[in-house]
Design an enzyme around this catalytic site. Sequence first.
Site, PDB file in Angstrom:
ATOM      1  N   ASP A  26       0.817  -1.216   0.000  1.00 24.51           N
ATOM      2  CA  ASP A  26       0.000   0.000   0.000  1.00 24.51           C
ATOM      3  C   ASP A  26       0.847   1.260   0.000  1.00 24.51           C
ATOM      4  O   ASP A  26       2.029   1.245   0.344  1.00 24.51           O
ATOM      5  CB  ASP A  26      -0.959   0.022   1.193  1.00 24.51           C
ATOM      6  N   GLU A  77       0.044  -1.322   5.609  1.00 23.10           N
ATOM      7  CA  GLU A  77       1.148  -0.905   6.484  1.00 23.10           C
ATOM      8  C   GLU A  77       0.997   0.542   6.917  1.00 23.10           C
ATOM      9  O   GLU A  77       1.283   0.890   8.067  1.00 23.10           O
ATOM     10  CB  GLU A  77       2.477  -1.094   5.738  1.00 23.10           C
TER      11      GLU A  77
END
Length: 484
Positions: free
Chosen positions: A78, A145
């Site tokens: 991400d 994350e």
Amino acid sequence: MGILSNLEPKSVWKYFEDICKIPHGSGNEKAVSDYCVAFAREHGLEVWQDEAWNVVIVKEASAGYEDREPLILQGHLDMVCEKKPDCDIDFEKDGLRLVVDGDYVCADGTTLGGDDGIAIAYALAALSDESLPHPRLEAVFTTSEEVGMDGAAALDVSMLKGHTVLNMDSEEEGILLAGCAGGCSVGISLLAEHKKKSGIHAVLTVEGLLGGHSGAEINRGRGNANRLLAAVLADLVKETECALISINGGQKDNAIPRECHADLLFPEELSEAARQKAVQCCAACGERLKQEYGAADPDLSVQLQFRDRTEVDVFSESSYEHAMALLTSLPNGVICMSRDIEGLVQTSLNLGVVKTDEEKLVLRYSVRSSVLSEKEALVEQIRQSVYQEGGSMTVNGDYPAWEYRRDSPFRDDCVRIYRELFGTEPKVEAIHAGLECGLLASKIPDLDCISMGPQMHDIHTTEERLSVSSVERMWRYILKIIQR
């Protein structure tokens, strides 16, 4: 031909450009996760994909490397999605518009996602290289994350055989990270009573700040737009007669907010003298803030613009007082510096998001500390203040610190290889940002881990840029580590 097709190393930039074509903001990683699964199947590699969209790809050791310790290559799928006000990109469905500017790759009007798309590109390039001698490679790509490491928390590591991790989620060439802070996200909700009122609509804006990463750049003295607007608003309400309609600033709790806006309502019969007094009050606040933050945020701006007459719901006096108590009295920024590592922030928090809807005020903080007891104490301090003002609070995405290992054979290897390859000694440091190494260490016994990466600047902001030459140097470094 891709925008990055002329850059070296070609395989790394090819995969990076592919990733940038796929929307992959936090919570929207399914498509990029599927891309990695398709890559593994195309190359005949073992692959696992879980319900959190984490991906694990395994490539067995090449001839002569069967007895070597397996190496885990790790990064996250991400990216932080920030864009300029005039940018029309929809992060849910659009790819990025890449730009090559000299030695840098950036994105037009948005964050680049070099954090951590370049790690995924490095790993895919290594896995696809049939000429590279290597031990068993275990590529671990995690999700979410940037919003609390939810993917790493959900990751099943039972298929992994390695106890050595090369994490590629760092942004400074020549620095090897060997420890990081733990953290969590704190969400605050405060119900707000409203009352209908007629008057003149005005918009108070604090903008032009640099923002940045709420961990790595929390110690740079940059202003937090949410906090600065609250300070200006407090002065404005003291000096004039106005009411709060709404306040909204920031998009991510782990990014220092660059701008914040408050909609205000002034009395319907507002004299020209009262109008000028309000404008002058904001100008004076702006000058004061420029003196305080000008060195770090030279383009800081405070503006008050009057609009049309309207009838609208505004915060009641009581709700306004409770809201301002939370916005102005809760701590923000650096709380404590490390006593063991010079220059390292030990504990901090960042008011990353302020937003209002018809019923409530919402605040979102990122809390970090390399000392568990300090993190817990800070969260409890926030909790008591929130309850005192009648609000509610949740804690999400709690992740552990990654503790420094005094004895690390892998770190010794990485230092030696860097010295031999570049003729200089790398720095070994710990950082005040969250890395997934702490969660991995809690799942894999006796984990030996180093975090590294190519040179990036202004991550989590629309000025994010990734050095082309550094990507090439760190690729050579990664290849040497794999073959060590």
